[in-house]
Each structure stands twice: as structure tokens, then as C-alpha cells.
Design a protein around this motif. Structure first.
Motif, mmCIF file in Angstrom:
data_model
loop_
_atom_site.group_PDB
_atom_site.id
_atom_site.type_symbol
_atom_site.label_atom_id
_atom_site.label_comp_id
_atom_site.label_asym_id
_atom_site.label_seq_id
_atom_site.Cartn_x
_atom_site.Cartn_y
_atom_site.Cartn_z
ATOM 1 N N ILE A 151 38.170 -23.018 49.621
ATOM 2 C CA ILE A 151 37.104 -22.156 50.160
ATOM 3 C C ILE A 151 35.786 -22.415 49.443
ATOM 4 O O ILE A 151 34.707 -22.225 50.014
ATOM 5 N N TRP A 208 38.584 -23.491 59.598
ATOM 6 C CA TRP A 208 37.339 -24.003 60.188
ATOM 7 C C TRP A 208 36.298 -22.899 60.297
ATOM 8 O O TRP A 208 35.125 -23.095 59.958
ATOM 9 N N ARG A 247 28.770 -22.727 55.821
ATOM 10 C CA ARG A 247 27.715 -23.700 56.096
ATOM 11 C C ARG A 247 26.568 -23.117 56.910
ATOM 12 O O ARG A 247 25.524 -23.759 57.078
ATOM 13 N N TRP A 268 34.970 -22.125 56.782
ATOM 14 C CA TRP A 268 34.078 -23.187 56.317
ATOM 15 C C TRP A 268 32.757 -23.173 57.088
ATOM 16 O O TRP A 268 31.690 -23.381 56.511
#
Length: 228
Positions: free
Chosen positions: A222, A53, A60, A56
Motif C-alpha cells: 500500500i 487497483w 495516485r 493504488w
């Protein structure tokens, strides 16, 4: 703005998951209920999920460049990662009373196994992983991510070593660590440790399979091809 909020939240939850359970006694209750191995398996699963998490969320977050990626940095990651995977494969659940991922039982100070290479294999794996990826990812979110993990692992070594030394006492600590080292290869280079037997084949196989899995899953999971 939400990208930064999610990233901060993911980092906060990951760090809290490694401090709050022990501080509030949750860890002891889970160990009593699940056993040491059950707790380790659960903790590893949760940590892996939270780590994904965080990674990621960093991807973002808004892209703010600090330095450019270089071919040398990508090569460094590919050279370091097999060592990282090997440290994890040979250190996890090995007889090693000095590390939180090791077993307290079965340790022989005269034949310390992985502890002869380093007493903290998992934390060194995390540090090497973080530093190599820090060099290869020069945007702000990833600098925060990998810089934090590098500091987390270095501080963790100091905390774990201090705690284990205090629990054992000075005399017992000296006896247990006579043929070990914190710095990788330090005991080997100083002549305090010599490998007595080949490494377990199943751990070597686990390292090879782990590295191959990371290589092939890096792009789909990934989102970045790992090749140099």
C-alpha cells in the motif's frame, strides 16, 4: 487529471464486477462450470485484485486535504483491523446460509456458529475497515474511496438480508434466525445465543496469520506504514 480518471475507472470496474455478473447470468454459468467453491475462489481473487487497483489509484489521485490525520485515528485502525480479519477468517465458507460468503450446508439453527455473532460477518468486516480508514485518511480521494465502501457494505447488508428473507419465507426465516442477529453481539447480549464450543483452532490461526500478513505487507504493497 489522469489520476482522477484512473481512480474513477477503478471504482467503476470494482462496483460493476459485483453487480453485472449476477444481473447478466454470468455468475450462474460460472458456478455451473466451476462449482460453488471454484466460483467463490475466482471471485475472491478478482475482487482482491480490483480492490488493490482501487486503493493504488486513490493513492495516485491528486491530494486534496479535507481533514488532518490524527494519532487517535491511526490507533483506531490498529484496534479495528484485528476484528476485521477475525470476521473474515471465521465467516468465510462457514455454515451460514444468510451471507453470500457462507455455506448453505451444515447450518444448525440451534447452534448457528458465526451467524450467532452476526449473520453478515464479511460485510461488517468491510464496513469496519472502511469507517476506520475513512477517519484516518482525510484527503478527497480516500474519503470517496472509503465512504463509498462504507455505503456499499451497509446497503449490501440490507439487500442480502431482504433477499434471503424473501427466499426463505417469513416462518422459515423466523426459525432459522431465532438464535442469530444482524448487529454484532446483539443475539449474545439479548440472551438468544450462547457459544456452545470454542472457535475452530485453524480459523483462529488463519486470523492471526492474516493479520500478521496485512501488517507486514501494508507498507510494501500500500505504501504506508500501518503503525499508530
Amino acid at each position: 487529471m489522469w489520476g482522477w480518471i484512473e481512480f474513477a475507472l477503478a471504482m467503476g470496474v470494482f462496483m460493476a464486477s459485483h453487480r453485472i455478473p449476477a444481473a447478466l447470468g454470468v455468475r450462474d454459468r460460472l458456478v455451473a462450470a466451476l462449482g460453488a467453491r471454484g466460483y467463490t475462489a475466482l471471485f475472491s481473487l478478482v475482487s482482491t485484485g480490483l480492490l488493490l487497483w482501487v486503493i493504488w489509484a486513490a493513492g495516485r489521485a491528486p491530494f486534496v486535504p479535507i481533514w488532518d490525520q490524527s494519532p487517535a485515528a491511526r490507533w483506531a485502525v490498529n484496534i479495528v483491523m484485528p476484528l476485521v480479519v477475525a470476521l473474515v477468517a471465521f465467516g468465510t465458507a462457514a455454515p451460514n446460509p444468510f451471507a453470500f460468503e457462507g455455506r448453505r450446508t451444515g447450518f444448525d439453527p440451534a447452534r448457528p456458529g458465526i451467524a450467532g455473532l452476526t449473520r453478515q460477518p464479511l460485510l461488517w468486516a468491510l464496513l469496519l475497515w472502511a469507517l476506520a480508514h475513512l477517519w484516518a485518511n482525510g484527503d478527497l480521494a480516500h474519503v470517496i474511496l472509503f465512504g463509498t465502501f462504507a455505503g456499499f457494505s451497509a446497503l449490501g447488508m440490507r439487500i442480502v438480508e431482504t433477499r434471503r428473507r424473501r427466499q426463505a419465507g417469513a416462518e422459515e426465516w423466523a426459525r432459522l434466525t431465532a438464535h442469530t442477529g444482524l448487529l454484532p453481539l446483539a443475539a449474545l447480549l439479548s440472551g438468544r445465543w450462547r457459544p456452545r464450543r470454542p472457535p475452530p483452532v485453524w480459523r483462529l490461526a488463519a486470523a492471526l496469520l492474516g493479520w500478521a500478513a496485512l501488517w507486514h505487507l501494508h507498507a510494501p504493497v500500500i505504501g504506508v506504514w500501518p503503525g499508530p
